[in-house]
Design a protein around this motif. Sequence first.
Motif, PDB file in Angstrom:
ATOM      1  N   ASN A 199       0.813  -1.219   0.000  1.00 49.61           N
ATOM      2  CA  ASN A 199       0.000   0.000   0.000  1.00 49.61           C
ATOM      3  C   ASN A 199       0.843   1.265   0.000  1.00 49.61           C
ATOM      4  O   ASN A 199       0.303   2.362   0.035  1.00 49.61           O
ATOM      5  N   SER A 200       2.133   1.139   0.042  1.00 51.41           N
ATOM      6  CA  SER A 200       3.003   2.299   0.130  1.00 51.41           C
ATOM      7  C   SER A 200       3.026   3.055  -1.190  1.00 51.41           C
ATOM      8  O   SER A 200       3.300   2.493  -2.235  1.00 51.41           O
ATOM      9  N   SER A 201       2.722   4.360  -1.091  1.00 56.40           N
ATOM     10  CA  SER A 201       2.791   5.193  -2.290  1.00 56.40           C
ATOM     11  C   SER A 201       3.791   6.322  -2.073  1.00 56.40           C
ATOM     12  O   SER A 201       3.748   7.328  -2.754  1.00 56.40           O
ATOM     13  N   GLU A 202       4.686   6.146  -1.056  1.00 56.51           N
ATOM     14  CA  GLU A 202       5.693   7.162  -0.781  1.00 56.51           C
ATOM     15  C   GLU A 202       6.751   7.169  -1.874  1.00 56.51           C
ATOM     16  O   GLU A 202       6.941   6.199  -2.585  1.00 56.51           O
ATOM     17  N   ASP A 203       7.467   8.280  -1.880  1.00 56.08           N
ATOM     18  CA  ASP A 203       8.582   8.407  -2.812  1.00 56.08           C
ATOM     19  C   ASP A 203       9.725   7.531  -2.311  1.00 56.08           C
ATOM     20  O   ASP A 203      10.068   7.578  -1.118  1.00 56.08           O
ATOM     21  N   GLU A 231      11.733   7.551   1.460  1.00 61.17           N
ATOM     22  CA  GLU A 231      11.820   6.353   2.293  1.00 61.17           C
ATOM     23  C   GLU A 231      13.279   6.032   2.609  1.00 61.17           C
ATOM     24  O   GLU A 231      13.620   5.668   3.741  1.00 61.17           O
ATOM     25  N   ALA A 232      14.167   6.194   1.649  1.00 61.27           N
ATOM     26  CA  ALA A 232      15.592   5.945   1.880  1.00 61.27           C
ATOM     27  C   ALA A 232      16.152   6.937   2.884  1.00 61.27           C
ATOM     28  O   ALA A 232      16.936   6.569   3.776  1.00 61.27           O
ATOM     29  N   ARG A 233      15.749   8.227   2.781  1.00 57.85           N
ATOM     30  CA  ARG A 233      16.218   9.237   3.744  1.00 57.85           C
ATOM     31  C   ARG A 233      15.742   8.899   5.148  1.00 57.85           C
ATOM     32  O   ARG A 233      16.481   9.029   6.119  1.00 57.85           O
ATOM     33  N   ARG A 234      14.493   8.461   5.265  1.00 56.85           N
ATOM     34  CA  ARG A 234      13.940   8.120   6.566  1.00 56.85           C
ATOM     35  C   ARG A 234      14.713   6.955   7.182  1.00 56.85           C
ATOM     36  O   ARG A 234      15.035   6.963   8.375  1.00 56.85           O
ATOM     37  N   ILE A 235      15.066   5.966   6.377  1.00 56.24           N
ATOM     38  CA  ILE A 235      15.835   4.829   6.878  1.00 56.24           C
ATOM     39  C   ILE A 235      17.230   5.274   7.295  1.00 56.24           C
ATOM     40  O   ILE A 235      17.753   4.844   8.341  1.00 56.24           O
ATOM     41  N   MET A 236      17.862   6.161   6.530  1.00 57.02           N
ATOM     42  CA  MET A 236      19.201   6.648   6.858  1.00 57.02           C
ATOM     43  C   MET A 236      19.179   7.426   8.176  1.00 57.02           C
ATOM     44  O   MET A 236      20.085   7.293   9.002  1.00 57.02           O
ATOM     45  N   GLU A 237      18.148   8.232   8.395  1.00 59.00           N
ATOM     46  CA  GLU A 237      18.033   8.992   9.630  1.00 59.00           C
ATOM     47  C   GLU A 237      17.859   8.052  10.818  1.00 59.00           C
ATOM     48  O   GLU A 237      18.362   8.323  11.908  1.00 59.00           O
ATOM     49  N   LYS A 238      17.156   6.976  10.616  1.00 56.95           N
ATOM     50  CA  LYS A 238      16.909   6.043  11.704  1.00 56.95           C
ATOM     51  C   LYS A 238      18.194   5.380  12.188  1.00 56.95           C
ATOM     52  O   LYS A 238      18.359   5.122  13.373  1.00 56.95           O
ATOM     53  N   TYR A 239      19.145   5.160  11.291  1.00 52.32           N
ATOM     54  CA  TYR A 239      20.380   4.448  11.657  1.00 52.32           C
ATOM     55  C   TYR A 239      21.569   5.375  11.940  1.00 52.32           C
ATOM     56  O   TYR A 239      22.677   4.892  12.090  1.00 52.32           O
ATOM     57  N   LYS A 240      21.382   6.688  12.028  1.00 51.14           N
ATOM     58  CA  LYS A 240      22.498   7.619  12.329  1.00 51.14           C
ATOM     59  C   LYS A 240      22.863   7.586  13.778  1.00 51.14           C
ATOM     60  O   LYS A 240      22.187   7.378  14.676  1.00 51.14           O
TER      61      LYS A 240
END
Length: 153
Positions: free
Chosen positions: A136-140, A144-153
Amino acid sequence: MGAMAAAAVRFPPAAARQTLLAAPRSPFAAPTRMASSRSRPRLVVVSAQSNFSRVVQTAWKAGKDAVEAGTTLVPGSVPRPIARIGLTFVALSVALFLLKSIVSTAFFVLAMMGLIYFGFLAMNPKEASRVDEGANSSEDPVEEARRIMEKYK
């Protein structure tokens, strides 16, 4: 002179021999006749058989040949028609048993794969929710990649 007349009767004229020689070699093609030398030859188009009908014909021929070969192995005291019928019955029984075995094995494997997959999803609820999110994901994808990178900083 009598021998020459008999030879003329036995052998067709040259034009007929050419017609016989020019006949198509395929058992499925319609026979054609060569036109006279002053007109153009006619082309006869024969529709091609489907692959399924060729498979059926080949299987039928192979089955008949196998039954005939097996009939020769039956003792001579058994009448040939009864031997053919019996051998056909035995061959069909074996073929159906093998087909049933293959189909039931395929269905068993598919059922086990489905059961294992649903068991995996039941034991890992996060995986199931992640699969649903991905559908169901319609995100860019970049966001999504930026959000994942922020999570692992």
